[in-house]
Design an enzyme around this catalytic site. Structure first.
Site, PDB file in Angstrom:
ATOM      1  CB  SER A 124      10.153 -53.118 -57.648  1.00 57.84           C
ATOM      2  OG  SER A 124      11.153 -54.062 -57.283  1.00 57.84           O
ATOM      3  NE  ARG A 155      12.735 -47.665 -56.416  1.00 60.46           N
ATOM      4  CZ  ARG A 155      12.677 -48.973 -56.227  1.00 60.46           C
ATOM      5  NH1 ARG A 155      13.407 -49.786 -56.991  1.00 60.46           N
ATOM      6  NH2 ARG A 155      11.901 -49.488 -55.307  1.00 60.46           N
ATOM      7  CG  ASN A 201      12.262 -41.648 -60.640  1.00 57.29           C
ATOM      8  OD1 ASN A 201      12.054 -40.634 -59.986  1.00 57.29           O
ATOM      9  ND2 ASN A 201      12.042 -42.865 -60.161  1.00 57.29           N
TER      10      ASN A 201
END
Length: 277
Positions: free
Chosen positions: A207, A211, A215
């Site tokens: 994670s 993440r 993005n």
């Protein structure tokens, strides 16, 4: 990555070929047959160069720092230092200045610098690379849009988390926590405790890395799509320029926010390693 006028015809590429070209890495196999042992030269060079630039700038400011009225550069650096230190102080309650706060500052500045490469106009970068390496040369200027970069950073934090867990609690305490938390120390719940902690330890680097990668990669793709739209005609150029400017402004927040989130998760994970369940 920001675009000027992404004219795919100028590059002799279809729109999909244009995007594929700009999203390809300058990859070199370390050994025979690519596969896992492939070095992304652009990612490696940009990451190291940006790290050295950030350290050099901080060193120059620190070298000229005075106890009196600070210069604008010194005031800006002190503002960043205090901001990061305040965030660490709210999460980590031990001796933060020995390692945790400097690590958080390093992570924040380095990730922010790598994210900021997304503002370089993609066709400018391509033109410079083509001038030196030929029209088919590839160069990704945003290291954090490479999953290898974000996962390497997250894995480094994960290793530090394991290290501090063992250092603070001892090897026996670490193993005891793995098998006896959170459901208790009775032998019949050891498998459930182990499985629960295994999932937690595996999910953290995943994670943490995905993440940031997601993005930055999405931002790069949107810049390319807006650039292609701007090359479709007069109306496309106008609307593409307006949307591109709007997305660039919004992306400034994403670049800073993702660096901040990555830093905060780093501090949280290291703080958790110093605490017991």
């Amino acid at each position: 990555m920001a675009t000027e006028h992404a004219n795919s015809a100028e590059h002799g590429l279809t729109p999909s070929g244009y995007i594929e070209h700009h999203l390809s890495f300058n990859a070199h196999p370390v050994s025979e047959g690519a596969g896992f042992w492939t070095l992304h030269v652009d990612t490696f060079v940009m990451s190291v160069a940006l790290g050295l630039i950030v350290m050099g700038l901080i060193w120059l400011v620190a070298r000229k720092a005075t106890a009196g009225v600070p210069s604008k550069g010194q005031a800006f650096v002190e503002l960043i230092f205090n901001f990061v230190d305040d965030q660490v102080k709210n999460i980590f309650h031990g001796n933060r200045h020995s390692f945790i706060a400097p690590t958080a500052l390093t992570v924040f500045l380095w990730v922010f610098a790598m994210n900021s490469m997304d503002f370089l106009p993609v066709d400018w970068v391509a033109s410079i690379v083509a001038f030196f390496g030929g029209e088919h040369a590839k160069w990704r200027a945003v290291p954090t849009s490479d999953i290898n970069t974000t996962f390497a950073l997250a894995l480094s934090v994960w290793i530090l988390m394991i290290f501090f867990s063992v250092k603070v609690k001892g090897l026996g305490g670490f193993v005891h926590e793995i098998f006896c938390a959170p459901f208790g120390s009775k032998i019949w719940v050891w498998p459930a405790n182990f499985l629960f902690n295994l999932i937690e330890y595996v999910s953290k680097p995943l994670s943490h890395s995905l993440r940031l990668f997601g993005n930055m990669y999405a931002g790069e793709v949107i810049f390319l799509l807006l650039g292609l739209w701007a090359a479709t005609g007069v109306s496309g150029t106008i609307f593409g320029a307006i949307l591109g400017a709007g997305w660039s402004i919004f992306h400034i927040l994403i670049v800073a926010l993702q660096a901040f989130i990555f830093m905060m998760l780093t501090v949280v994970y290291l703080a958790m390693a110093h605490e017991s369940h």
